[in-house]
Design an enzyme around this catalytic site. Sequence first.
Site, PDB file in Angstrom:
ATOM      1  N   HIS A  47       1.668 -33.930  43.333  1.00  0.00           N
ATOM      2  CA  HIS A  47       2.190 -35.053  42.570  1.00  0.00           C
ATOM      3  C   HIS A  47       2.177 -34.763  41.060  1.00  0.00           C
ATOM      4  O   HIS A  47       3.114 -35.100  40.346  1.00  0.00           O
ATOM      5  CB  HIS A  47       1.356 -36.297  42.876  1.00  0.00           C
ATOM      6  CG  HIS A  47       1.908 -37.561  42.307  1.00  0.00           C
ATOM      7  ND1 HIS A  47       2.950 -38.233  42.890  1.00  0.00           N
ATOM      8  CD2 HIS A  47       1.569 -38.263  41.203  1.00  0.00           C
ATOM      9  CE1 HIS A  47       3.226 -39.304  42.174  1.00  0.00           C
ATOM     10  NE2 HIS A  47       2.414 -39.350  41.144  1.00  0.00           N
ATOM     11  N   LYS A  71      14.187 -43.485  32.943  1.00  0.00           N
ATOM     12  CA  LYS A  71      13.541 -42.620  33.924  1.00  0.00           C
ATOM     13  C   LYS A  71      13.405 -43.359  35.246  1.00  0.00           C
ATOM     14  O   LYS A  71      13.269 -44.583  35.259  1.00  0.00           O
ATOM     15  CB  LYS A  71      12.148 -42.228  33.438  1.00  0.00           C
ATOM     16  CG  LYS A  71      11.488 -41.143  34.278  1.00  0.00           C
ATOM     17  CD  LYS A  71      10.078 -40.884  33.780  1.00  0.00           C
ATOM     18  CE  LYS A  71       9.461 -39.710  34.529  1.00  0.00           C
ATOM     19  NZ  LYS A  71       8.050 -39.550  34.175  1.00  0.00           N
ATOM     20  N   SER A  84       8.854 -42.662  41.591  1.00  0.00           N
ATOM     21  CA  SER A  84       8.581 -43.182  42.936  1.00  0.00           C
ATOM     22  C   SER A  84       7.196 -43.783  43.025  1.00  0.00           C
ATOM     23  O   SER A  84       6.285 -43.381  42.298  1.00  0.00           O
ATOM     24  CB  SER A  84       8.686 -42.047  43.945  1.00  0.00           C
ATOM     25  OG  SER A  84       7.687 -41.093  43.694  1.00  0.00           O
ATOM     26  N   HIS A  85       7.039 -44.764  43.877  1.00  0.00           N
ATOM     27  CA  HIS A  85       5.722 -45.253  44.255  1.00  0.00           C
ATOM     28  C   HIS A  85       5.711 -45.438  45.772  1.00  0.00           C
ATOM     29  O   HIS A  85       5.339 -46.488  46.288  1.00  0.00           O
ATOM     30  CB  HIS A  85       5.386 -46.553  43.510  1.00  0.00           C
ATOM     31  CG  HIS A  85       4.090 -46.458  42.762  1.00  0.00           C
ATOM     32  ND1 HIS A  85       3.258 -47.505  42.557  1.00  0.00           N
ATOM     33  CD2 HIS A  85       3.481 -45.392  42.189  1.00  0.00           C
ATOM     34  CE1 HIS A  85       2.197 -47.104  41.880  1.00  0.00           C
ATOM     35  NE2 HIS A  85       2.318 -45.827  41.637  1.00  0.00           N
ATOM     36  N   ASN A  86       6.160 -44.385  46.446  1.00  0.00           N
ATOM     37  CA  ASN A  86       6.389 -44.471  47.889  1.00  0.00           C
ATOM     38  C   ASN A  86       5.111 -44.631  48.693  1.00  0.00           C
ATOM     39  O   ASN A  86       4.989 -45.535  49.519  1.00  0.00           O
ATOM     40  CB  ASN A  86       7.094 -43.196  48.378  1.00  0.00           C
ATOM     41  CG  ASN A  86       8.418 -42.977  47.676  1.00  0.00           C
ATOM     42  OD1 ASN A  86       9.009 -43.924  47.170  1.00  0.00           O
ATOM     43  ND2 ASN A  86       8.880 -41.738  47.635  1.00  0.00           N
ATOM     44  N   ASP A 128       6.062 -45.808  30.896  1.00  0.00           N
ATOM     45  CA  ASP A 128       6.721 -44.554  30.498  1.00  0.00           C
ATOM     46  C   ASP A 128       7.767 -44.809  29.421  1.00  0.00           C
ATOM     47  O   ASP A 128       7.969 -43.993  28.534  1.00  0.00           O
ATOM     48  CB  ASP A 128       7.401 -43.910  31.718  1.00  0.00           C
ATOM     49  CG  ASP A 128       6.413 -43.136  32.584  1.00  0.00           C
ATOM     50  OD1 ASP A 128       5.397 -42.674  32.035  1.00  0.00           O
ATOM     51  OD2 ASP A 128       6.665 -42.994  33.785  1.00  0.00           O
ATOM     52  N   ASP A 153       1.035 -42.899  28.332  1.00  0.00           N
ATOM     53  CA  ASP A 153       0.477 -43.902  29.246  1.00  0.00           C
ATOM     54  C   ASP A 153      -0.458 -43.227  30.233  1.00  0.00           C
ATOM     55  O   ASP A 153      -0.473 -42.013  30.375  1.00  0.00           O
ATOM     56  CB  ASP A 153       1.593 -44.662  29.974  1.00  0.00           C
ATOM     57  CG  ASP A 153       2.121 -43.894  31.162  1.00  0.00           C
ATOM     58  OD1 ASP A 153       2.520 -42.737  30.977  1.00  0.00           O
ATOM     59  OD2 ASP A 153       2.123 -44.444  32.278  1.00  0.00           O
TER      60      ASP A 153
END
Lengths: 763, 253
Positions: free
Chosen positions: A48, A90, A93-95, A116, A268
């Site tokens: 990741h 941008k 994902s937050h799958n 971001d 961030d």
Amino acid sequence: MAEAALPGLADALALGLRESEYRLICERLGRAPNTVELAMLSLMWSEHCAYKHSKRLLKTLPTEGEHLVMGPGENAGAVDIGDGLICAFKVESHNHPSAVEPFQGAATGVGGILRDIFAVGARPVAVLDSLRFGEPDAPRARYLLDGAVSGIGHYGNSVGVPTIGGEVYFEGPYADSCLVNAMALGIAPRSRLMSSAAAGPGNLLVLFGATTGRDGIGGASVLASAELDLGGEGKRPSVQVGDPFEGKKLMECSLQLLDERLVLSLQDLGAAGLTSSASEMASKGGVGLEIDLVRVPLREADMEPFEIMVSESQERMLCVVAPERLPAVLAVCESWEIEGAAIGVVTDSGHVRVLRGATLREGTLEGGSLLADLPVGLLVDDVPTYGLDPQRPQRPLYPDAPATLAADASPEQMLLALLASPNIASREPLFEQYDSLVQSRTVRRPGAADAAVLAIEPLRGGGATAPLPGLAVSIDCNGRRVAADPYRGTIEAVLECAANLACVGAEPLGLTNNLNFGNPEKPQIAWQLEEAVRGLGDACRALSVPVVGGNVSLYNEGPAGPIYPTPVIGMVGRLPDVARAGRLGFAASGDTVALVGPFSPSPVASELAKLQGRPLPLPHLPPHPRPLPHLDFPDAMAAIRAVREAVRSGEISSAHDIAEGGLAVALAECCLAGGVGATVAIPAEIAEDPLARLFGEAPGGFLLSGPADALQRLAEHTPLRTIGTVGGATLAIEAGGAGSGARIELALSELAGAHGMLAGLLG
Amino acid sequence: MRCGVLRFPGSCDENDALLAAGRVADAEIVSYRERDLHGVDAVIVPGGFSYGDYLRAGAIARFAPIMEAVIAFAREGGLVLGICNGFQVLCEARLLPGALLPNAGRRFVCRQVRLDVVNPHTPFTAACAPEAGSPPGAGAGAREPESASGATLGAKPPHTPPTLSIPAKHSWGRFYAPEETLREMAGSGQIVLRYAEGQSFNGSVGGVAGVSNRAGNVFGLMPHPEHAVDELTGSADGLCIFESMRRAAQGDG
């Protein structure tokens, strides 16, 4: 360093590192890492954070362009939008978190992408989302859909950023691995653009925003970098919890700090928390950092040092501040009622050092115990990248979907079934859970046009007659078509976005992408990934649109297999005057309807083929042609340009690109959006089979309506066929010769009834 | 007219209200931390999620420092407009009757709705009647915004209340008041706006969309007139609310 028992190989493996990676770490360090260091490294070396399987491919993408201001590498990319302004955007994902807990997973996905955007100095002006779930007849798919949509709304609505568009598909292969991708756009004066590179030894590192707690410990490695078992509930403690109120204050505070030029760099905190943010800032600035954990404001008193370093508590930012500016920075934080603390210093050591109980004196930390000492290079640059072992699948990767349409269905029944299919039905029941209006910029709301349109400046009235420039945004990817042909399917996704922008009169400035794939260590998935990235690169070069940034989400598979390869494309464009932004709905009775562009529809991998239960074609085996229709880039570009210019002229009434469900569905959508019918005859030459003329799919085709002479002007630039007239309260389509039976005549009310089926899913 | 738009932590639509009011008057932001309204002629309590609305919408904002000044201003007859979260805050502050409950469908809904102006004789709606010489785009006959459903509003028959096309977006917008209170309110013209037939999505009792206090100088509504001030964004029908306030404040209403 005082450490009783050092962790060993077994601990490294348990944290997700490979044996070879652990040995490499020990070799580079000249010793074994301690507990804090191993926690930090295991996250920084995760797929990741480190893009181990995708980095080499991503380097092949074009990242230069006429309008580019900031390319990949910063928190968000940015393009020039004129008048001294930039647009940063941008997709991310937050799958995996969303598969475990859809509401918080999606909410924090939105929170993260917004951070971001304001980290680079831009005020967020819009959110879009791209969602994938299993077929909605499964209760779990509906639960995930409901949770994700509620979560996106919960965060976006509460922070005052409009959600202006998005897309959702329902397909079996997403049943175990849903996708939740969120995209955000922000606008800033070019002079406010901010880098995350830490600079200037002796400057202070300030952490501000929410306190640091135990939520999201190890999120990046545990959740995002491994396949999920069925019933991922056991991983729930790793899912972060979002607080949009805190996020809103953090956004306003950050933008004020930038406006007052109080900070030297800003970053961030996302995946891997403080570890990742500090390492990235140090790496980009070519400096070192020292952090004193005692200075980190904590939510829980007894947190272990490694927990503080890897916590993924939301709504936190890190900035570099000149020592004399610290009081002013903390005063701004206080005015927004958020915590701020100097937690460390910038050094010239090239190391990230973690201390406990040091004294901060004149830009240095003195004394205290040393808990971790890692070269920045080891954290960021030394991560091994892995080549792929691509192999074209010889057997189908995906189970065939069962037929849901009777074999003897008539064209009218087919059209109604397509309009009611979850992938095509009206998105209104989802979109209306989002505030699409706040900030007074939204000129085309979701569903009104092929792309969302925002005025760059909020509308103020005052009788201004000068053109009001706008931004248009589209996000798209049809994973089933990418599965059928990863190279062409990805090109189609890019062309679809460009076509959507053309339909509102916008020219593309840049794109962002989110590569959602299965396990890249499997050769067939590696092949999909490689083909998709090749298609993405070729399409970008053909359109002269740079990739400004993006995200990769791998290992999206469950026991039943991988997801469809899903390279989600988000594209941003500019239009000179929002007063002439295109609409998709037919507008005036008597208008001529024209089929514009090079359009050669085929039933392969179409929505109709899915409803008929036809298997996806196997990716091509030379010398056989590829499964998806071929389209030459120059022809596609000519059509896109011609449509864009026609819309900009203000002479035509509507523009819509032809996508899922083919020409018949596109016609129905234009009728429904405009509340008026049409009578159309589809020319036989576009496809041999009348059903392919009606429902076949291919890139390159547009439906325009307007005065006949205005439409005729397009014929100089791209194929144009006049196919019918707007009017009445029915849609009548003739698609074959007399007596062929390929005829449709349906009342608008019947079309609307079918198109509205999603409302029933949401209970 | 000088119009003060409050800003609480978590306000979202304050800049939109500022821009909308700014089309007809001078408008400025007033921080929740202030204790003084600095002589403004009217106050707008804007939409958003003040303090996150984690407890009950508007329940904490009602105690913000500025609210004492707003309450005093309202008691002296000053014009106070509460939009969405602002309406909730004014109810919590007891400046308006009734309460706002979670929507009947328990979901946040953002939708263009048509509103009947039940009482066109208030300082907030006097400019909404078409015959009153409405500002450009306001009131009857304004174009419906585009929407996926494509529904358009036909010409209205004469002698019906003016209707406005304005977006509503909220999850706590179901107006409630006991029956007796409602009767009193109706009798004294305090029910100012109702959702037109078939337009209410939140389950408000009697389809109530906007109410005033008995004196008529405090008005709250769930739909967002500040998001309906420009045809480019879908409708300009909301402009008449701000224009009405300007006229009332300047005594030419």
